[in-house]
Design a protein around this motif. Structure first.
Motif, PDB file in Angstrom:
ATOM      1  N   ILE A  81     -22.682 -10.075  91.487  1.00  0.00           N
ATOM      2  CA  ILE A  81     -21.456  -9.281  91.320  1.00  0.00           C
ATOM      3  C   ILE A  81     -21.710  -7.821  91.657  1.00  0.00           C
ATOM      4  CG2 ILE A  81     -19.791  -8.441  89.606  1.00  0.00           C
ATOM      5  CD1 ILE A  81     -20.004 -11.170  88.216  1.00  0.00           C
ATOM      6  N   GLU A  82     -22.834  -7.278  91.188  1.00  0.00           N
ATOM      7  CA  GLU A  82     -23.146  -5.876  91.471  1.00  0.00           C
ATOM      8  C   GLU A  82     -23.331  -5.656  92.971  1.00  0.00           C
ATOM      9  OE1 GLU A  82     -23.020  -3.315  89.480  1.00  0.00           O
ATOM     10  OE2 GLU A  82     -22.342  -4.695  87.903  1.00  0.00           O
ATOM     11  N   GLN A  83     -23.984  -6.605  93.657  1.00  0.00           N
ATOM     12  CA  GLN A  83     -24.140  -6.489  95.108  1.00  0.00           C
ATOM     13  C   GLN A  83     -22.787  -6.532  95.801  1.00  0.00           C
ATOM     14  OE1 GLN A  83     -26.778  -9.741  96.015  1.00  0.00           O
ATOM     15  NE2 GLN A  83     -28.628  -8.474  95.834  1.00  0.00           N
ATOM     16  N   ALA A  84     -21.897  -7.409  95.331  1.00  0.00           N
ATOM     17  CA  ALA A  84     -20.574  -7.531  95.944  1.00  0.00           C
ATOM     18  C   ALA A  84     -19.757  -6.261  95.727  1.00  0.00           C
ATOM     19  CB  ALA A  84     -19.850  -8.750  95.370  1.00  0.00           C
ATOM     20  N   LYS A  85     -19.856  -5.662  94.546  1.00  0.00           N
ATOM     21  CA  LYS A  85     -19.128  -4.413  94.275  1.00  0.00           C
ATOM     22  C   LYS A  85     -19.638  -3.297  95.186  1.00  0.00           C
ATOM     23  CE  LYS A  85     -17.879  -5.259  89.442  1.00  0.00           C
ATOM     24  NZ  LYS A  85     -18.056  -4.845  88.027  1.00  0.00           N
ATOM     25  N   LEU A  86     -20.939  -3.271  95.387  1.00  0.00           N
ATOM     26  CA  LEU A  86     -21.511  -2.271  96.286  1.00  0.00           C
ATOM     27  C   LEU A  86     -21.038  -2.512  97.715  1.00  0.00           C
ATOM     28  CD1 LEU A  86     -23.477   0.111  96.580  1.00  0.00           C
ATOM     29  CD2 LEU A  86     -25.314  -1.557  96.934  1.00  0.00           C
ATOM     30  N   GLY A  87     -21.026  -3.780  98.141  1.00  0.00           N
ATOM     31  CA  GLY A  87     -20.567  -4.096  99.489  1.00  0.00           C
ATOM     32  C   GLY A  87     -19.099  -3.781  99.697  1.00  0.00           C
ATOM     33  N   ALA A  88     -18.293  -3.864  98.628  1.00  0.00           N
ATOM     34  CA  ALA A  88     -16.859  -3.588  98.749  1.00  0.00           C
ATOM     35  C   ALA A  88     -16.594  -2.132  99.108  1.00  0.00           C
ATOM     36  CB  ALA A  88     -16.158  -3.947  97.436  1.00  0.00           C
ATOM     37  N   LYS A  89     -17.507  -1.249  98.721  1.00  0.00           N
ATOM     38  CA  LYS A  89     -17.298   0.182  98.970  1.00  0.00           C
ATOM     39  C   LYS A  89     -17.738   0.614 100.368  1.00  0.00           C
ATOM     40  CE  LYS A  89     -15.832   0.692  94.791  1.00  0.00           C
ATOM     41  NZ  LYS A  89     -14.377   0.876  94.565  1.00  0.00           N
ATOM     42  N   THR A  90     -18.352  -0.303 101.135  1.00  0.00           N
ATOM     43  CA  THR A  90     -18.808   0.024 102.493  1.00  0.00           C
ATOM     44  C   THR A  90     -18.012  -0.806 103.500  1.00  0.00           C
ATOM     45  OG1 THR A  90     -20.479  -1.706 102.571  1.00  0.00           O
ATOM     46  CG2 THR A  90     -21.119   0.385 101.551  1.00  0.00           C
ATOM     47  N   PRO A  91     -17.962  -0.367 104.763  1.00  0.00           N
ATOM     48  CA  PRO A  91     -17.245  -1.146 105.784  1.00  0.00           C
ATOM     49  C   PRO A  91     -18.094  -2.246 106.409  1.00  0.00           C
ATOM     50  CG  PRO A  91     -17.966   0.930 106.709  1.00  0.00           C
ATOM     51  CD  PRO A  91     -18.388   0.961 105.266  1.00  0.00           C
ATOM     52  N   ALA A  92     -19.323  -2.426 105.924  1.00  0.00           N
ATOM     53  CA  ALA A  92     -20.248  -3.371 106.544  1.00  0.00           C
ATOM     54  C   ALA A  92     -19.759  -4.805 106.367  1.00  0.00           C
ATOM     55  CB  ALA A  92     -21.638  -3.218 105.930  1.00  0.00           C
ATOM     56  N   THR A  93     -20.143  -5.662 107.339  1.00  0.00           N
ATOM     57  CA  THR A  93     -19.851  -7.091 107.250  1.00  0.00           C
ATOM     58  C   THR A  93     -20.657  -7.698 106.104  1.00  0.00           C
ATOM     59  OG1 THR A  93     -19.466  -7.214 109.625  1.00  0.00           O
ATOM     60  CG2 THR A  93     -19.932  -9.282 108.473  1.00  0.00           C
ATOM     61  N   VAL A  94     -20.012  -8.544 105.317  1.00  0.00           N
ATOM     62  CA  VAL A  94     -20.663  -9.177 104.167  1.00  0.00           C
ATOM     63  C   VAL A  94     -20.809 -10.663 104.456  1.00  0.00           C
ATOM     64  CG1 VAL A  94     -20.469  -9.742 101.714  1.00  0.00           C
ATOM     65  CG2 VAL A  94     -19.751  -7.490 102.541  1.00  0.00           C
ATOM     66  N   LEU A  95     -21.994 -11.202 104.188  1.00  0.00           N
ATOM     67  CA  LEU A  95     -22.234 -12.632 104.349  1.00  0.00           C
ATOM     68  C   LEU A  95     -22.487 -13.239 102.968  1.00  0.00           C
ATOM     69  CD1 LEU A  95     -22.665 -15.147 106.089  1.00  0.00           C
ATOM     70  CD2 LEU A  95     -25.087 -14.497 106.277  1.00  0.00           C
ATOM     71  N   LEU A  96     -21.560 -14.104 102.513  1.00  0.00           N
ATOM     72  CA  LEU A  96     -21.678 -14.776 101.220  1.00  0.00           C
ATOM     73  C   LEU A  96     -22.384 -16.103 101.427  1.00  0.00           C
ATOM     74  CD1 LEU A  96     -18.031 -14.124  99.949  1.00  0.00           C
ATOM     75  CD2 LEU A  96     -20.097 -12.862  99.317  1.00  0.00           C
ATOM     76  N   ARG A  97     -23.505 -16.294 100.737  1.00  0.00           N
ATOM     77  CA  ARG A  97     -24.286 -17.514 100.901  1.00  0.00           C
ATOM     78  C   ARG A  97     -24.386 -18.230  99.559  1.00  0.00           C
ATOM     79  NH1 ARG A  97     -29.153 -16.638 105.098  1.00  0.00           N
ATOM     80  NH2 ARG A  97     -28.793 -18.882 105.155  1.00  0.00           N
ATOM     81  N   GLY A  98     -24.273 -19.534  99.605  1.00  0.00           N
ATOM     82  CA  GLY A  98     -24.366 -20.319  98.383  1.00  0.00           C
ATOM     83  C   GLY A  98     -23.896 -21.734  98.632  1.00  0.00           C
ATOM     84  N   GLU A  99     -24.222 -22.608  97.694  1.00  0.00           N
ATOM     85  CA  GLU A  99     -23.836 -24.005  97.834  1.00  0.00           C
ATOM     86  C   GLU A  99     -22.326 -24.173  97.710  1.00  0.00           C
ATOM     87  OE1 GLU A  99     -25.958 -26.269  94.968  1.00  0.00           O
ATOM     88  OE2 GLU A  99     -27.937 -25.594  95.645  1.00  0.00           O
ATOM     89  N   SER A 100     -21.831 -25.306  98.138  1.00  0.00           N
ATOM     90  CA  SER A 100     -20.408 -25.607  98.027  1.00  0.00           C
ATOM     91  C   SER A 100     -20.003 -25.656  96.549  1.00  0.00           C
ATOM     92  CB  SER A 100     -20.105 -26.952  98.691  1.00  0.00           C
ATOM     93  OG  SER A 100     -18.739 -27.273  98.562  1.00  0.00           O
ATOM     94  N   GLY A 101     -18.905 -24.977  96.252  1.00  0.00           N
ATOM     95  CA  GLY A 101     -18.394 -25.007  94.882  1.00  0.00           C
ATOM     96  C   GLY A 101     -18.903 -23.900  93.997  1.00  0.00           C
ATOM     97  N   THR A 102     -19.631 -22.930  94.556  1.00  0.00           N
ATOM     98  CA  THR A 102     -20.176 -21.848  93.723  1.00  0.00           C
ATOM     99  C   THR A 102     -19.199 -20.689  93.560  1.00  0.00           C
ATOM    100  OG1 THR A 102     -21.265 -20.960  95.692  1.00  0.00           O
ATOM    101  CG2 THR A 102     -22.584 -22.357  94.233  1.00  0.00           C
ATOM    102  N   GLY A 103     -18.152 -20.606  94.384  1.00  0.00           N
ATOM    103  CA  GLY A 103     -17.155 -19.549  94.235  1.00  0.00           C
ATOM    104  C   GLY A 103     -17.238 -18.465  95.290  1.00  0.00           C
ATOM    105  N   LYS A 104     -17.604 -18.839  96.507  1.00  0.00           N
ATOM    106  CA  LYS A 104     -17.730 -17.836  97.580  1.00  0.00           C
ATOM    107  C   LYS A 104     -16.386 -17.204  97.910  1.00  0.00           C
ATOM    108  CE  LYS A 104     -19.745 -20.805 100.369  1.00  0.00           C
ATOM    109  NZ  LYS A 104     -19.935 -21.928  99.428  1.00  0.00           N
ATOM    110  N   GLU A 105     -15.315 -18.028  97.935  1.00  0.00           N
ATOM    111  CA  GLU A 105     -13.994 -17.474  98.254  1.00  0.00           C
ATOM    112  C   GLU A 105     -13.536 -16.509  97.169  1.00  0.00           C
ATOM    113  OE1 GLU A 105      -9.431 -18.891  99.331  1.00  0.00           O
ATOM    114  OE2 GLU A 105     -11.084 -20.333  99.430  1.00  0.00           O
ATOM    115  N   LEU A 106     -13.883 -16.810  95.925  1.00  0.00           N
ATOM    116  CA  LEU A 106     -13.536 -15.915  94.822  1.00  0.00           C
ATOM    117  C   LEU A 106     -14.156 -14.538  95.047  1.00  0.00           C
ATOM    118  CD1 LEU A 106     -12.040 -16.196  92.057  1.00  0.00           C
ATOM    119  CD2 LEU A 106     -14.272 -16.546  91.020  1.00  0.00           C
TER     120      LEU A 106
END
Length: 688
Positions: A379-404
């Motif tokens: 969550i902290e990494q995602a909040k940091l990424g939200a403040k930058t214009p950089a492309t974000v790559l969400l990695r994780g197994e199916s059903g972990t909540g990547k779309e969330l």
């Protein structure tokens, strides 16, 4: 002539019988007593008056007056409940007082002229007023309660003629007629309302030597009656309001029996008053369990419950609340809303929501449940990424909540007021995906719209686009996406002109991109463009401490989806969930909880160990789906319904089609089982 029934054949009953036997305006039609040897019964038999032990055998609507002199409070309450609407019930206290007076009548007659007797025997302690006169109408007795009610002292009254003191007393008439008068209403000069009993005093030689009256202030009783009248007017007005409502309203008593419905109820359910009033609260239900009975049990309101009512199985939404007066439960009131109009509005709302969901993100970081260290880091990494214009790559197994996470990143960025578009790269063919992402020019291919079409990248300009399953892109589409990330421009299918765009790309994958690079299925240069800010979302098995919180949130969501009122989950059930390794992650947990809620009874509000399906078999089913090739992309409800149908079929086969036995094993009502047989079109003729 008024008909009188005397209940009680003791001293009081005997005295009343003697009095009424001499009154021409009243006729004693019977006297009862549980003691067959009571004096009153013997006297009545001598006079030819019917007698008996059971007063109920004599009581009917033709009885004008019932005099209860048993002294038993329960008998008085029973008579009051059983009497007719126009039958007057006289309590034993009045009868007892009269009997006491008659017992002492002979002594009063002999000693009435004695000053010491008058002073000693006047009941100054009673709340009832008492006045006695001699044969000439002169006041001889005047107690303290009479002083209070009349407003005169005894010294100023005694020795004077009764007509000077209380002209409205009618005691002189009693002297003339020689008849006893019971419960006569009189209004005094001071405005006080009293109930008076007037008795002539007659010697054994039939000589009238005076008259006696006992009276009680009934002003407060009359005021209370007026209040009751006002309450009845209020009741009438409330009933008129209820009857004017377009929503169906039903009211039941504390025992769950119907006591009131309005015309809208009959219109919506198709049930008449005779089919509901006085009947159990389940009388109108064609599918589901009675919410009235549940509210009466819990004393808590239940709202928004879906069910079917009436012979036409009308689908409705029910709100039911308890009726509590002075801390006591008196019943419950239910409001039934017709689903027809609601469904129409809901469909319109769903269509609007589908449009809105393609234009904006609906989740925020506050919606992401998890306090484990692994989840907090993501969550902290995602909040940091939200403040930058950089492309974000969400990695994780199916059903972990990547779309969330993708939604939350957009809503936490400075692009949150612009569009958020979602694309499942695995759900579209290569040609369709390319035209959807980049748009096309007029004539680019057969079937292309006149004037061409803007792609999703153009639609998302100044906003964000979420590319789910990025590892499924074809080589050609990967090349075009790389150009977007490098040059911030796109070229439509069939076009040559570059179009500049400003789009934030959030990508997600559950596959190993590094392996894809090794086998040549994924471009290495695109990988480095996407992997600028990778965020690894942990699987559920690595953060089992979050399972209680996640379960609570999922139960709230499933309550809304299924129209249930489940309040939580037991510690034993949580313990079992935490022992499982969850290959399907949060999506599988939602599946398990949803399945548990489906098989719960409507009166059960806590998920327990017995509600959870066997988790080992869940893994086997998941393996079968992967090996057998069950089509992907099916929603949770369709999979749950298929599983439920399979279970019902198996149980019916095991019981040779016996529906009652099957319902018992499945722990559902027979009515609910019939509904599911019809819903899933399960044929049972071959099983019987």
């Amino acid at each position: 002539m008024q008909k009188v029934l005397i209940i009680g054949g003791g001293k009081g009953g005997t005295a009343i019988l003697k009095i009424l036997h001499e009154v021409s305006l009243m006729k004693v039609i019977g006297i009862t007593d549980v003691n067959e040897s009571a004096a009153g019964l013997r006297l009545a038999e001598d006079w030819g008056i019917p007698t008996g032990k059971d007063w109920k055998a004599f009581l009917d609507d033709s009885i004008d007056i019932v005099i209860e002199v048993t002294g038993d409070r329960q008998v008085f309450e029973d008579v009051r409940e059983e009497r007719g609407r126009n039958t007057v019930l006289i309590p034993g206290s009045v009868a007892f007082l009269i009997s006491k007076l008659l017992e002492e009548k002979e002594d009063l007659i002999g000693q009435l002229t004695s000053e010491s007797f008058k002073r000693d025997l006047i009941f100054n302690s009673t709340d009832d007023g008492m006045v006695g006169i001699d044969s000439r109408g002169t006041v001889m007795l005047f107690n303290k309660s009479a002083e209070r009610m009349i407003g005169r002292s005894s010294d100023s009254v005694i020795g004077k003629h009764i007509n000077e003191v209380i002209p409205e007393s009618r005691l002189t008439t009693t002297l003339e007629t020689r008849r006893t008068e019971i419960n006569k209403e009189v209004v005094l000069k001071n405005g006080l309302k009293i109930i008076s009993n007037r008795i002539p005093m007659i010697t054994e030689n039939e000589e009238v030597i005076g008259a006696f009256t006992v009276f009680k202030d009934i002003t407060e009783v009359v005021n209370l009656a007026e209040e009751i009248t006002n309450l009845k007017e209020i009741q009438t007005m409330l009933e008129a309001i209820i009857h004017s409502s377009d929503d169906a309203i039903s009211v039941v008593d504390e025992e769950g029996k119907g006591i009131m419905i309005n015309p809208a109820y009959t219109r919506i359910t198709g049930l008449s008053r005779d089919e509901v009033i006085g009947k159990p609260a389940t009388a109108d239900i064609s599918e589901g369990e009675s919410i009235h009975l549940k509210v009466l049990q819990t004393r808590r309101a239940i709202r928004g419950t879906k069910m079917r009512v009436g012979p036409k199985r009308k689908e409705v939404i029910v709100n039911v609340a308890p009726i509590i007066v002075n801390g006591k439960l008196k019943g419950s009131v239910g409001v039934i809303h017709d689903m027809s109009e609601i469904q129409s509005l809901t469909q319109e709302l769903d269509r609007a929501r589908k449009i809105i969901r393609t234009l904006e993100a609906k989740y925020m970081f506050e919606d992401i449940i998890g306090k484990s260290d692994e989840m907090q880091i993501a969550i902290e990494q995602a909040k940091l990424g939200a403040k930058t214009p950089a492309t974000v790559l969400l990695r994780g197994e199916s059903g972990t909540g990547k779309e969330l996470f993708a939604h939350a990143i957009h809503n936490a960025s400075d692009r949150k007021f612009n569009k958020f578009l979602r694309v499942n790269c695995a759900a579209l063919s290569e040609s369709l995906l390319e035209s959807e992402l980049f748009g096309y020019e007029e004539g680019a291919f057969s079937g292309a719209k006149r004037g061409g079409k803007r792609g999703l990248f153009e639609e998302a300009d100044k906003g964000s686009i979420f590319l789910d399953e990025i590892g499924e892109l074809s080589a050609n589409t990967q090349a075009k996406l790389l150009r977007v990330l490098q040059e911030n421009e796109i070229v439509r299918v069939g076009g040559t002109k570059s179009i500049s765009i400003n789009v934030r790309v959030i990508a997600a994958t559950n596959v190993n991109l590094e392996k894809g690079i090794a086998d040549g299925s994924f471009r290495e240069d695109l990988y480095y463009r996407l992997n600028r800010m990778p965020i690894q979302i942990p699987p559920l098995r690595n953060r089992k401490s979050d399972i209680p919180l996640i379960s609570e949130g999922l139960i709230t969501k499933l309550n809304q989806d299924y129209g249930r009122n489940v309040e939580g989950i037991t510690e034993n059930a949580i313990k079992k969930l935490m022992e499982y390794h969850w290959p399907g992650n949060v999506r599988e947990l939602e599946n398990v909880l949803g399945r548990a809620m489906i098989f719960m009874k409507y009166n059960e509000t806590i998920i327990d160990l017995n509600h959870l399906p066997p988790l080992d078999s869940s893994v086997k089913e998941a393996g079968k789906k992967k090996e057998g090739g069950v089509p992907s992309g099916r929603d949770l409800n369709s999979q749950l319904e298929e599983y439920e149908k399979k279970i019902i079929q198996e149980v019916l086969e095991q019981n040779n089609g016996n529906k009652t036995a099957a319902a018992k094993i499945l722990n559902v009502s027979v009515r609910n089982l019939y509904y599911k047989l019809e819903k899933y079109n399960i044929e049972i003729n071959s099983m019987k």
